[in-house]
Design an enzyme around this catalytic site. Sequence first.
Site, mmCIF file in Angstrom:
data_model
loop_
_atom_site.group_PDB
_atom_site.id
_atom_site.type_symbol
_atom_site.label_atom_id
_atom_site.label_comp_id
_atom_site.label_asym_id
_atom_site.label_seq_id
_atom_site.Cartn_x
_atom_site.Cartn_y
_atom_site.Cartn_z
ATOM 1 C CE LYS A 1 17.007 80.475 35.874
ATOM 2 N NZ LYS A 1 18.079 80.573 34.723
ATOM 3 C CD GLN B 1 17.346 81.527 31.250
ATOM 4 O OE1 GLN B 1 17.440 81.717 32.602
ATOM 5 N NE2 GLN B 1 17.716 80.330 31.165
ATOM 6 C CG ASP C 1 23.519 81.560 36.016
ATOM 7 O OD1 ASP C 1 23.156 80.642 36.804
ATOM 8 O OD2 ASP C 1 23.008 82.019 35.235
#
Length: 284
Positions: free
Chosen positions: A52, A96, A119
């Site tokens: 990322k 995460q 997300d």
Amino acid sequence: MYTRIDGKEVSAAVRERISSEVSELKKQGITPGLAVIIVGNDPASRVYVNNKKKGCEQTGMNSFEYALPEETTTEEIISLIEKLNNENGVDGILCQLPVPKHIDGEKVLNAISPEKDVDAFHPVNCGKVMTGDYIFSPCTPAGMVEMLKYYNIPISGKHCVIIGRSNIVGKPMAMLMLKNNATVTVCHSKTENLCEITKQADILVAAVGKPKFVTADMVKEGAVVLDVGINRMENGKLCGDVDFENVAGKTSYITPVPGGVGPMTVTMLLNNTLTAAKRKKIDN
Ligand code: NAD
């Protein structure tokens, strides 16, 4: 003859577009920024976080890493998120997954401002995906739709069968395919006569988490097969949910693992971060 869908190629094309939009924004004094929180020392999570960060660098965005020790509490993570929610240089925030067991993952995800939830895991954004009127697309499903479009594979009117009903892959994929006018069937661990259903699929999506779960007898001749699975084998190699060697020959298009759906997920995350930064520009 089948076509191997090249996730790296599609990903590179999308990133090129993102990079040029980022350069335009930078001329107006805005550099999109992504904050990534990682808790503990899970090696797979470390690889995902590095990808990322690399993606941000490659497309000209800022990335801010918050690596927290294993023993961090839910409250400590939430207080960091609240700070980041109010930081102007941070357009996207993600934590995460998976988080260590003692942390309330749901509370953590719900603390992220829906405006920065790149997300698309916050209930507000999940709800928007359901109504089809969303700002942030769920990354892995959006990556798959992007690949289908890149290869000009028709979706409208086609029967899409999805194996897996998780909140991050199966369910949102069903919503995106519905939005694109597919007829959708979602299968899961309690589905009866799975093989009879998957054999009806024009587009078959495997999101099970079991190596080589989809075998040739489950696939219709000429179907498009998208393999979401990332399974680490004993020899250290990655393997998808589809028995690629025996299934590929029956398909018209198929994604490999690695190099298929995987590279698209981070790319769509970058796209959502860009979207968040552009929205900030509109708000200003
Ligand atoms: P999950 O464990 O949350 O869900 C698995 C789903 O498979 C469940 O809904 C379950 O009902 C279904 N299932 C299990 N056994 C089954 C059976 N015998 N028959 C039919 N259905 C069955 O997993 P997930 O988070 O959706 O991830 C699935 C896979 O995709 C994993 O390998 C994961 O690592 C991978 N993944 C990849 C990406 C990517 O970027 N490529 C992103 C997310 C997840």
